[in-house]
Write a protein that holds these residues in place. Structure first.
Motif, PDB file in Angstrom:
ATOM      1  N   ARG A  13       0.823  -1.203   0.000  1.00  0.00           N
ATOM      2  CA  ARG A  13       0.000   0.000   0.000  1.00  0.00           C
ATOM      3  C   ARG A  13       0.862   1.259   0.000  1.00  0.00           C
ATOM      4  NH1 ARG A  13      -4.984   0.464   3.084  1.00  0.00           N
ATOM      5  NH2 ARG A  13      -3.882   1.225   4.903  1.00  0.00           N
ATOM      6  N   THR A  57       1.067   3.894   1.591  1.00  0.00           N
ATOM      7  CA  THR A  57       0.676   4.596   2.818  1.00  0.00           C
ATOM      8  C   THR A  57       1.887   5.065   3.611  1.00  0.00           C
ATOM      9  OG1 THR A  57       0.427   2.390   3.797  1.00  0.00           O
ATOM     10  CG2 THR A  57      -1.593   3.522   3.169  1.00  0.00           C
ATOM     11  N   HIS A  61       8.794  -0.655   6.067  1.00  0.00           N
ATOM     12  CA  HIS A  61       9.419  -0.955   7.360  1.00  0.00           C
ATOM     13  C   HIS A  61       9.934  -2.395   7.370  1.00  0.00           C
ATOM     14  CE1 HIS A  61       5.721  -3.106   8.224  1.00  0.00           C
ATOM     15  NE2 HIS A  61       5.007  -2.004   8.043  1.00  0.00           N
ATOM     16  N   GLY A  91       8.880  -5.001   8.738  1.00  0.00           N
ATOM     17  CA  GLY A  91       7.850  -6.018   8.512  1.00  0.00           C
ATOM     18  C   GLY A  91       7.570  -6.208   7.032  1.00  0.00           C
ATOM     19  N   ASN A  92       7.438  -5.108   6.306  1.00  0.00           N
ATOM     20  CA  ASN A  92       7.203  -5.193   4.858  1.00  0.00           C
ATOM     21  C   ASN A  92       8.382  -5.904   4.182  1.00  0.00           C
ATOM     22  OD1 ASN A  92       6.113  -1.781   5.049  1.00  0.00           O
ATOM     23  ND2 ASN A  92       4.781  -3.575   5.002  1.00  0.00           N
ATOM     24  N   VAL A 117       3.385 -12.464   0.442  1.00  0.00           N
ATOM     25  CA  VAL A 117       2.823 -11.485   1.380  1.00  0.00           C
ATOM     26  C   VAL A 117       2.973 -12.000   2.803  1.00  0.00           C
ATOM     27  CG1 VAL A 117       1.107 -10.353  -0.118  1.00  0.00           C
ATOM     28  CG2 VAL A 117       0.512 -12.490   1.033  1.00  0.00           C
ATOM     29  N   GLY A 118       2.826 -11.100   3.763  1.00  0.00           N
ATOM     30  CA  GLY A 118       2.912 -11.474   5.171  1.00  0.00           C
ATOM     31  C   GLY A 118       1.692 -12.251   5.628  1.00  0.00           C
ATOM     32  N   ASP A 126      -0.541 -11.607   7.787  1.00  0.00           N
ATOM     33  CA  ASP A 126      -1.792 -10.877   7.968  1.00  0.00           C
ATOM     34  C   ASP A 126      -2.688 -10.916   6.730  1.00  0.00           C
ATOM     35  OD1 ASP A 126       0.378  -9.091   6.901  1.00  0.00           O
ATOM     36  OD2 ASP A 126      -1.296  -7.693   6.703  1.00  0.00           O
ATOM     37  N   GLN A 127      -2.117 -11.265   5.580  1.00  0.00           N
ATOM     38  CA  GLN A 127      -2.902 -11.262   4.338  1.00  0.00           C
ATOM     39  C   GLN A 127      -3.566 -12.601   4.043  1.00  0.00           C
ATOM     40  OE1 GLN A 127      -3.528  -8.528   2.398  1.00  0.00           O
ATOM     41  NE2 GLN A 127      -2.526  -7.462   4.101  1.00  0.00           N
ATOM     42  N   VAL A 151       6.132  -9.844  11.602  1.00  0.00           N
ATOM     43  CA  VAL A 151       7.073  -9.035  12.381  1.00  0.00           C
ATOM     44  C   VAL A 151       6.266  -8.202  13.368  1.00  0.00           C
ATOM     45  CG1 VAL A 151       8.809  -7.201  12.261  1.00  0.00           C
ATOM     46  CG2 VAL A 151       8.754  -8.989  10.516  1.00  0.00           C
ATOM     47  N   LYS A 192       0.979  -6.249  15.012  1.00  0.00           N
ATOM     48  CA  LYS A 192       2.110  -6.310  14.089  1.00  0.00           C
ATOM     49  C   LYS A 192       2.675  -4.923  13.804  1.00  0.00           C
ATOM     50  CE  LYS A 192      -0.015  -5.851   9.505  1.00  0.00           C
ATOM     51  NZ  LYS A 192       0.785  -4.677   9.111  1.00  0.00           N
ATOM     52  N   MET A 193       3.886  -4.896  13.285  1.00  0.00           N
ATOM     53  CA  MET A 193       4.466  -3.647  12.816  1.00  0.00           C
ATOM     54  C   MET A 193       3.638  -3.168  11.626  1.00  0.00           C
ATOM     55  SD  MET A 193       8.486  -3.082  11.747  1.00  0.00           S
ATOM     56  CE  MET A 193       9.174  -3.188  13.381  1.00  0.00           C
ATOM     57  N   LYS A 215       2.687   0.391   8.911  1.00  0.00           N
ATOM     58  CA  LYS A 215       2.974   1.767   8.496  1.00  0.00           C
ATOM     59  C   LYS A 215       2.039   2.745   9.164  1.00  0.00           C
ATOM     60  CE  LYS A 215       3.523   0.344   3.846  1.00  0.00           C
ATOM     61  NZ  LYS A 215       2.174   0.027   3.370  1.00  0.00           N
ATOM     62  N   SER A 216       0.789   2.308   9.339  1.00  0.00           N
ATOM     63  CA  SER A 216      -0.219   3.246   9.825  1.00  0.00           C
ATOM     64  C   SER A 216      -0.314   3.301  11.352  1.00  0.00           C
ATOM     65  CB  SER A 216      -1.582   2.882   9.227  1.00  0.00           C
ATOM     66  OG  SER A 216      -1.919   1.576   9.615  1.00  0.00           O
TER      67      SER A 216
END
Ligand code: ATP
Ligand code: MG
Length: 327
Positions: A14, A16, A20, A22-23, A151-152, A154-155, A190, A198-199, A201-202
């Motif tokens: 994203r 956004t 980081h 995590g990404n 992807v991580g 969370d997806q 992460v 989780k870590m 961006k937002s």
């Protein structure tokens, strides 16, 4: 970059903010691994249309797009091997989303854990775009008939929706979408620096960016909540457990074991721990930051070529879907 018989890969981040740890550990590392495997044709986008599913600032969007592209290139995505593009420059994704949305129910979307979390985070701004997010993501993936999606963790619920949509489309309309699966890395979840979740961006204070200098990393780690430094049991979750996670990744398992022993014995001095960890993380990021500078001013051409190729592939899929669905 041939398209014959190679398995396809799609992923995105994203627009956004800057990437980081995590990404990087959860997604980009896997993206690079698949890009370097000649069996795959890799498509990597900046998911700017996904940025509007949560509150955003119009005036930051362009910069965010550029930052994600630069971070991608700095972290090892290679425009000679991967198609790198901006999601909103490939309109087929949006049209495909509409067709795909006809095979999923509202309640299936409302029960997704990711949706429920975001509703909690932004109770006043839970939009239809947010509810549709996983359908747009399915369109992103299916437009390329991708089999693997780096992807991580969370997806995962979104990947499940993409598989459901692929199956339903194939059953109902005779399309030939593969059921896409997550390509997992070692760092697929992460944790946040804050100790919970989780870590992201937002979430301010949760992350360390790939572009952070040593002082910034030190500042961010300084804010991580700590305890007395000792106890009779090792913490299983929370910010201390997360610090130990980062020590294992960036300083190795031995170092982590030393700290664990200190925690159960004479105690950890967090100031030293955090300083050493900051240096280790920075050492890891330095080469990425050097490479980032090399690409400044060069992204327009990369994106122009990427967009052309992505549009070709996605348009073909869209034409097939339209024909099979009677348009
Ligand atoms: P936002 O808070 O704006 O949603 P984000 O940090 O969650 O940002 P995304 O752009 O949503 O990042 O996700 C990009 C990719 O990074 C996805 O593949 C996602 O699974 C992965 N990712 C995000 N956060 C983490 C994390 N903490 N650990 C591992 N992978 C992650
Ligand atoms: Mg996210």
């Amino acid at each position: 970059m041939e398209s014959n018989n190679k398995k396809r890969v799609l992923s995105g981040i994203r627009a956004t903010g800057r990437l980081h740890l995590g990404n990087y550990l959860g997604a980009v590392k896997g993206m690079v691994e698949l890009q370097d495997n000649p069996e795959y044709e890799t498509y990597y986008m900046v998911a700017d249309a996904h940025a509007i599913t949560t509150p955003y600032d119009v005036k930051n969007l362009e910069q965010n797009r550029k930052d994600v592209v630069l971070d991608y290139l700095a972290a090892g995505l290679d425009p000679k091997k991967s198609v790198i593009f901006i999601q909103s420059q490939v309109p087929a994704h949006f049209e495909l989303m509409h067709y795909l949305s006809s095979v999923v129910t509202i309640s299936r979307m409302q029960h997704l854990p990711t949706f429920k979390e975001k509703v909690k985070q932004y109770p006043e701004e839970a939009s239809m775009a947010l509810l549709n997010y996983p359908i747009l993501m399915a369109a992103d993936i299916l437009a390329y008939k991708a089999t693997d999606v780096p992807v991580g963790e969370d997806q995962e619920p979104h990947l499940e929706v993409a598989r459901l949509i692929a199956r339903k489309m194939n059953d109902k309309y005779g399309t030939d979408f593969p059921e896409p699966t997550t390509f997992k890395t070692a760092g697929s979840y992460v944790p946040s620096l804050l100790g919970e979740g989780k870590m992201s961006k937002s979430v301010e204070g949760s992350y360390i960016n790939l572009t952070d200098d040593l002082d910034t990393i030190k500042d961010r780690l300084a804010k991580v909540p700590t305890d007395s430094g000792m106890g009779t049991e090792l913490p299983k979750s929370g910010s201390i457990a997360n610090l130990l996670y980062f020590i294992e990744i960036f300083q190795g398992e031995e170092k982590k074991k030393e700290y664990e022993a200190s925690y159960l014995g004479s105690g950890i001095r967090y100031r030293t721990l955090k300083n050493e960890l900051a240096v280790a993380i920075y050492e890891h990021l330095k080469p990425i930051q050097e490479r980032r500078k090399e690409f400044e001013g060069k992204i327009d051409k990369i994106l122009e070529e990427g967009s052309k190729k992505a549009n070709e592939t996605a348009r073909n899929t869209l034409a097939e879907v339209r024909q099979k669905m009677g348009f």
